[in-house]
Scaffold this motif. Structure first.
Motif, short mmCIF file in Angstrom:
data_model
loop_
_atom_site.label_atom_id
_atom_site.label_comp_id
_atom_site.label_asym_id
_atom_site.label_seq_id
_atom_site.Cartn_x
_atom_site.Cartn_y
_atom_site.Cartn_z
N ASP A 151 64.46 42.82 -26.67
CA ASP A 151 63.14 42.57 -27.27
C ASP A 151 62.10 43.43 -26.58
N LYS A 179 62.16 52.65 -31.69
CA LYS A 179 61.57 52.39 -33.01
C LYS A 179 62.68 52.01 -34.00
N LYS A 182 63.87 48.59 -33.36
CA LYS A 182 62.77 47.59 -33.28
C LYS A 182 62.63 46.98 -31.88
N ASN A 184 60.43 46.65 -28.52
CA ASN A 184 59.09 46.87 -27.96
C ASN A 184 59.22 47.61 -26.64
N SER A 211 53.10 56.24 -28.82
CA SER A 211 52.18 55.55 -29.76
C SER A 211 51.82 56.44 -30.96
N TYR A 214 55.01 55.24 -33.07
CA TYR A 214 55.54 53.87 -33.04
C TYR A 214 54.46 52.93 -32.53
N LYS A 215 54.26 51.82 -33.26
CA LYS A 215 53.12 50.98 -32.88
C LYS A 215 53.47 49.89 -31.84
N ASN A 216 54.76 49.59 -31.68
CA ASN A 216 55.09 48.50 -30.74
C ASN A 216 55.26 49.00 -29.31
N ASN A 240 47.54 46.65 -28.70
CA ASN A 240 46.81 46.51 -29.97
C ASN A 240 45.75 45.40 -29.81
N THR A 243 46.88 41.62 -29.38
CA THR A 243 47.41 41.35 -28.03
C THR A 243 46.28 41.32 -27.01
#
Ligand SMILES: Cc1ncc(COP(=O)(O)O)c(C=O)c1O
Length: 382
Positions: A151, A179, A182, A184, A211, A214-216, A240, A243
């Protein structure tokens, strides 16, 4: 949440009175006077600092200053914290639980796994010391990301304690695979401001690179250890907006804000970083060369692993000698503190700070040599 004791802090306390300190992971710290002399600024600049509460996100002035250290970060993309420790504590508490899987390069700064473990997360360790070089390490890391699909992947570069960093291409590849699966990513870029043998004055940020596609992705950063103001305790977290708002609200339960006086000094350090770090970088390079060319290394008494690329520590192996015993003899007989690998759960290794005065560093090498020689002779004649 039950937190285990931090062995590292215990060691710091035990050896705090040592005259020569090679245990810390930062450059030597300044007094206030020395700091202002170094940045050629008048201390009176502090006279009008407001001593009331500061913005919980951090003062806009400091957030502007920090955002200039990145190409993709604006002041509203970050929150300041009391050390990156506070940022990490809150981030982990908000996002990890008993079902979380973490992937972490090991050995590592203990807080990076002790808090996740205390929260019940499963931490997968990738032992960086099993590889001969960084190419092998990054290849294996990619395989681990694909296999474990954590995760959260935590990437601390420059790495404490091993001293390597990943280049832009390697970082981009880590980002692309994360990415795809998935995952983080949290970059811990505490030592970015001490590049060793790079043309850049500041090492590229993993956050900046990843970044873009990939946004996470999240990052913690700090300058306090790279510029000699560790007691100022300022760090930051980039994330972001959702968060950041959650972290802001959590911070009401921890420290509420970073004192403006500390943020002002941090801002001055960032603005004047070019006046501060070059001398430290030159010294670290020089001490690293002394170590590489030392009899200890030539005679295989100390085995180096990764090339030093950033930060001011390395984590060599001590060949055929007990690392804790060596650290204890240095502390008790030579008034000198080094960090035994046992603190990181890595018996047989030592962490050495390379940012101390060269004369003291030469003495450290000499003393390690004579301890190993004398103890060996003792065991032959006993
Ligand atoms: C990799 C890494 N991350 C985070 C921290 C926490 O630092 P601080 O809370 O002093 O900013 C440290 C401290 O040594 C570290 O080495």
């Amino acid at each position: 949440m039950i937190l285990k004791k931090m062995k590292m802090e215990d060691w710091f306390i035990k050896t705090a009175s040592c005259q020569y300190n090679f245990s810390e992971s930062g450059v030597p710290d300044f007094t206030l006077n020395e700091f202002f002399k170094k940045i050629k600024t008048n201390k009176s600049i502090l006279n009008n600092i407001f001593l009331g509460n500061n913005d919980t996100y951090g003062s806009l002035d400091l957030r502007k200053e920090i955002s200039r250290l990145y190409s993709t970060v604006r002041p509203e993309n970050l929150i300041t914290t009391n050390g990156t420790s506070e940022a990490l504590y809150i981030f982990f508490n908000l996002f990890l639980n008993k079902k979380s899987k973490i992937l972490l390069l090991y050995p590592a700064f203990p807080l990076l796994y002790l808090i996740p473990q205390a929260l019940g997360a499963k931490v997968h360790f990738l032992d960086v010391l099993q590889f001969q070089d960084k190419k092998e390490l990054s290849k294996r890391l990619i395989l681990e990301i694909k296999g474990i699909r954590p995760d959260l992947l935590i990437i601390n570069i420059p790495h404490n304690p091993a001293g390597f960093t990943f280049n832009k291409k390697e970082i981009a590849e880590i980002g692309q695979v994360s990415k795809k699966y998935k995952v983080n990513i949290l970059f811990d870029e505490h030592y970015r401001f001490l590049p060793i043998n790079f043309s850049e004055k500041i090492l590229p940020s993993g956050y900046d690179i990843v970044s873009k596609f990939y946004k996470n992705v999240f990052a913690v950063g700090s300058v306090i250890k790279c510029v000699g103001i560790v007691g100022i305790r300022v760090g930051w977290l980039i994330a972001n907006k959702i968060t950041l708002n959650k972290i802001r609200d959590y911070k009401d339960y921890t420290t509420h804000c970073v004192p403006l006086i500390n943020e002002t000094i941090t801002g001055l350090a960032i603005r004047n970083i070019a006046k501060i770090t070059p001398e430290f970088i030159a010294r670290i390079k020089n001490n690293w060369l002394l170590l590489k060319n030392s009899q200890l290394v030539k005679q295989n008494k100390i085995i180096l692993n990764y090339q030093l690329e950033g930060g001011c520590v390395c984590f060599p192996k001590i060949n055929s000698f007990n690392s804790l015993k060596l650290a204890k003899i240095l502390a008790t007989k030579y008034n000198t503190s080094i960090m035994p690998g046992e603190v990181f759960g890595q018996k047989g290794y030592i962490r050495i700070n390379l940012a101390q005065a060269t004369k003291d560093f030469q003495n450290l090498l000499k003393n390690i040599n004579s301890i190993i020689k004398n103890e060996k002779n003792k065991s032959i004649f006993n």
